[in-house]
Design a protein around this motif. Structure first.
Motif, PDB file in Angstrom:
ATOM      1  N   LYS A 287       4.391   0.808  -2.961  1.00 61.53           N
ATOM      2  CA  LYS A 287       3.800   0.788  -4.138  1.00 61.53           C
ATOM      3  C   LYS A 287       2.900   0.914  -4.484  1.00 61.53           C
ATOM      4  CE  LYS A 287       6.305  -3.459  -5.174  1.00 61.53           C
ATOM      5  NZ  LYS A 287       7.075  -5.010  -4.459  1.00 61.53           N
ATOM      6  N   TYR A 288       2.442   1.509  -4.248  1.00 67.12           N
ATOM      7  CA  TYR A 288       0.513   2.393  -4.078  1.00 67.12           C
ATOM      8  C   TYR A 288      -0.505   1.103  -4.739  1.00 67.12           C
ATOM      9  CZ  TYR A 288       4.269   5.404  -3.674  1.00 67.12           C
ATOM     10  OH  TYR A 288       5.476   5.403  -2.816  1.00 67.12           O
ATOM     11  N   LEU A 289      -0.225  -0.087  -4.212  1.00 66.68           N
ATOM     12  CA  LEU A 289      -1.500  -0.608  -4.764  1.00 66.68           C
ATOM     13  C   LEU A 289      -2.914  -1.229  -3.656  1.00 66.68           C
ATOM     14  CD1 LEU A 289       0.547  -3.838  -6.366  1.00 66.68           C
ATOM     15  CD2 LEU A 289      -0.044  -2.049  -7.922  1.00 66.68           C
TER      16      LEU A 289
ATOM     17  N   VAL B  85       0.883  -0.940   0.295  1.00 64.53           N
ATOM     18  CA  VAL B  85      -0.098   0.254  -0.237  1.00 64.53           C
ATOM     19  C   VAL B  85       0.399   1.294   0.196  1.00 64.53           C
ATOM     20  CG1 VAL B  85      -1.752   1.309   1.312  1.00 64.53           C
ATOM     21  CG2 VAL B  85      -1.770  -0.901   0.906  1.00 64.53           C
ATOM     22  N   PHE B  86       1.717   1.058   0.789  1.00 62.44           N
ATOM     23  CA  PHE B  86       2.243   2.620   1.468  1.00 62.44           C
ATOM     24  C   PHE B  86       3.579   2.655   0.096  1.00 62.44           C
ATOM     25  CE2 PHE B  86       0.394   2.284   5.266  1.00 62.44           C
ATOM     26  CZ  PHE B  86      -1.132   3.366   4.819  1.00 62.44           C
TER      27      PHE B  86
ATOM     28  N   LEU C  75       8.655   4.708   4.293  1.00 62.72           N
ATOM     29  CA  LEU C  75      10.460   4.824   3.287  1.00 62.72           C
ATOM     30  C   LEU C  75      11.623   4.938   4.115  1.00 62.72           C
ATOM     31  CD1 LEU C  75      10.361   6.652   0.549  1.00 62.72           C
ATOM     32  CD2 LEU C  75      10.804   8.555   1.046  1.00 62.72           C
TER      33      LEU C  75
ATOM     34  N   ALA D  51       3.081   6.988   3.916  1.00 61.43           N
ATOM     35  CA  ALA D  51       4.017   6.578   2.828  1.00 61.43           C
ATOM     36  C   ALA D  51       5.553   6.936   3.338  1.00 61.43           C
ATOM     37  CB  ALA D  51       3.277   6.444   1.774  1.00 61.43           C
ATOM     38  N   LEU D  52       5.317   8.509   3.831  1.00 58.67           N
ATOM     39  CA  LEU D  52       6.674   9.136   3.757  1.00 58.67           C
ATOM     40  C   LEU D  52       7.224   7.561   4.768  1.00 58.67           C
ATOM     41  CD1 LEU D  52       7.807  11.533   2.588  1.00 58.67           C
ATOM     42  CD2 LEU D  52       6.878  12.558   4.767  1.00 58.67           C
TER      43      LEU D  52
ATOM     44  N   ALA E  17      -2.527   9.262   4.217  1.00 58.92           N
ATOM     45  CA  ALA E  17      -1.709   8.326   3.878  1.00 58.92           C
ATOM     46  C   ALA E  17      -0.050   8.623   3.337  1.00 58.92           C
ATOM     47  CB  ALA E  17      -2.692   7.688   2.893  1.00 58.92           C
ATOM     48  N   GLY E  18      -0.377   9.841   2.698  1.00 59.14           N
ATOM     49  CA  GLY E  18       1.188  10.507   2.078  1.00 59.14           C
ATOM     50  C   GLY E  18       1.706  10.295   3.168  1.00 59.14           C
TER      51      GLY E  18
ATOM     52  N   LEU F  90      -5.126   0.665  -3.416  1.00 55.36           N
ATOM     53  CA  LEU F  90      -5.664   1.554  -2.422  1.00 55.36           C
ATOM     54  C   LEU F  90      -7.463   1.930  -2.718  1.00 55.36           C
ATOM     55  CD1 LEU F  90      -3.136   4.591  -4.291  1.00 55.36           C
ATOM     56  CD2 LEU F  90      -3.082   2.914  -1.693  1.00 55.36           C
TER      57      LEU F  90
END
Lengths: 204, 316
Positions: free
Chosen positions: B144-146, B141-142, B308, B304-305, B300-301, B148
């Motif tokens: 590979k952005y799949l 999700v975070f 990282l 994701a950060l 969510a961004g 969503l």
């Protein structure tokens, strides 16, 4: 039960009122994942347009012989067939663009927007209406992807379609992959703001 | 009559798994292992009878798959107590592959045949690294952005998030195992690779339909709790991305299982984190333009950060 909308209304409905990305909030994975440039958005938009139109027409043609209980697997397999076709075509004729989009072309098969349009529209309407609805949805998706790509490419790299327009890079942040989340969120908020302002102006 | 056969197959499978752990050369070198990406360390059992160990020309190193290509040893360092030798290489080695190290006659005692021993990483460690990688480092999700659509749709309540995550993990594992069998034994031998998408998505819808039917009859209470999410599973990109990935990477059965478990667990983790944040956000004072989905994207961004930060994590 046929729709009373004209073909033009069906197309604009897909682009504006029921825009797949900004209104229905479906198919977000590519919107976040590969919307870094306008070109990427355009290419994936073309692929989705193709799959949407052809699957809509196929299901609409065969709507009377599909048993309601197995309709979802039927939709899925129809979409998978058309995805395989566009996947092979792109791999053969546009290998560079295909390599950039990677796994996302194959993943069109799991995009909720296509299945949803088949379920809500194509299985009830005529072939012509389904065709125009598919075109509208595909163009709406392409519009969403390209506008996201435009914002991210312009702010991140200062270019549009690879041409340098700004001469400097305002916010490198937008090129980074995770910035897709922020970008989509901010653009949705922007559209909400326009709508709220429009309503307020109407009331006054 | 099935039971003894079954047991034998299981035993064979276990032996096969333990093989890399047991594979170790007897004689001069007792142990060989990788150190970093461009060094191999040999621990010697009998340091006394070792001569000429410090000469790089006495070693021949190659990957097991291509024994003809010799990797040049840049330096061979013997430790002070003559119990270990460190072989350094110019370029990094592919430490996932088993390497063969051959000691020529000059290094060993006269009259002895050249000794060969294998260097490999622990297979269990490799499996664990696939699992952790799918779970955290390459979280679907975070990073590979799949998946969503389903992620944003079902992360409003913690209870919903848990239900969706568990259902998804079960379907993911079952369909990944089936896809692996289909790919290895049908698609690959008959060169039907172009049917990947059709076959894999068909298997997923079959699995969902089967779980739906079985659960409805066997355990209606459980069906009431999880049945709603089953339909949503098909609309999740991760479910088709995992079979495609394990076909691309030519994973074996256990590796595929680990990838599927990691993908499912990672999705569950992401859903749970997000739902915890969103439950709190309902009490917060959010500007009207950001209410609902836009603020969820921003949060969510930020997740994701944060994820990282796992990218530097390296296991084994």
């Amino acid at each position: 039960m046929a729709t009373d909308k004209t073909s033009l209304q069906l197309v604009t409905n897909g682009i504006l009122n029921e825009n797949p990305i900004f209104r229905l909030v479906l198919s977000m994975c590519p919107a976040v994942g590969i919307s870094t440039t306008v070109m990427n958005g355009f290419m994936l938009g073309v692929a989705v347009l193709f799959v949407q139109v052809f699957s809509s027409c196929t299901i609409s043609l065969f709507k009377n012989v599909i048993h309601p209980r197995i309709r979802i697997p039927t939709y899925t397999l129809t979409i998978a067939t058309w995805v395989t076709v566009i996947d092979m075509v792109l791999a053969a004729y546009m290998p560079a663009a295909y390599a950039k989009m990677g796994i996302f072309i194959k993943l069109i098969v799991a995009f909720a927007i296509i299945t949803m349009r088949l379920e809500m529209f194509a299985c009830k309407e005529s072939v012509t209406a389904s065709f125009w609805d598919g075109v509208g949805m595909g163009l709406g998706f392409m519009f969403g992807m390209m506008s996201l790509g435009l914002v991210r490419e312009l702010l991140g790299q200062g270019t549009i379609l690879g041409h340098d327009v700004l001469g400097f890079k305002p916010l490198l942040f937008f090129v980074l992959p995770f910035a897709g989340f922020f970008c989509v969120g901010l653009m949705m908020a922007f559209f909400n703001y326009i709508e709220l302002a429009y309503r307020r102006a109407k009331r006054a | 009559m099935m039971a003894p056969n079954y047991r034998r197959i299981l035993l064979l499978l276990l032996c096969g798994l333990l093989l890399p752990v047991a594979a170790r050369a007897a004689g001069l070198a007792a142990k060989a292992s990788f150190k970093g990406t461009n060094e191999i360390v040999l621990s010697l059992a009998n340091p006394a009878d070792a001569k000429g160990l410090g000469d790089p020309a006495n070693y021949r190193v190659s990957e097991e798959q291509n024994p003809d290509i010799s990797l040049p040893v840049a330096q061979a360092l013997v430790s002070a107590d003559r119990s270990t030798v460190t072989l350094s290489f110019k370029g990094p080695l592919n430490t996932r592959l088993t390497h063969l190290v051959t000691l020529h006659q000059r290094a060993t005692n006269k009259g002895q045949a050249p000794e060969t021993f294998r260097v490999s990483k622990s297979y269990w460690g490799y499996l664990l690294s696939i699992l952790v990688s799918a779970l955290l480092i390459n979280n679907f999700v975070f990073t590979k952005y799949l998946g969503l659509c389903v992620f944003f749709g079902t992360s409003k309540r913690k209870a919903t998030a848990k239900g969706m995550g568990i259902t998804f993990t079960i379907v993911m594992v079952v369909s990944a195992i089936m896809s692996w069998f289909f790919y290895q034994y049908i698609l690959k031998p008959y060169q039907l690779g172009f049917l990947q998408v059709v076959i894999f998505i068909g298997l997923v819808s079959l699995t969902v339909q089967a779980v739906d039917t079985v659960l409805r009859k066997v355990n209606p209470t459980l069906f009431k709790a999880f049945g709603v999410y089953l339909v949503l599973v098909i609309a999740n990109c991760v479910i088709i991305a995992v079979p495609l990935m394990l076909a691309d990477n030519e994973y074996n059965f256990l590796e595929s299982l680990m990838l599927a478990l990691g993908a499912g667990g990672g999705f569950l983790l992401a859903l749970y984190l997000m739902s915890s944040a969103r439950e709190r956000m309902e009490l917060a004072n959010i500007p009207p333009t950001f209410k609902g989905v836009p603020i969820a994207f921003i949060v969510a961004g930020q997740f994701a950060l944060a994820f990282l930060g796992f990218s530097g994590l390296k296991l084994f």
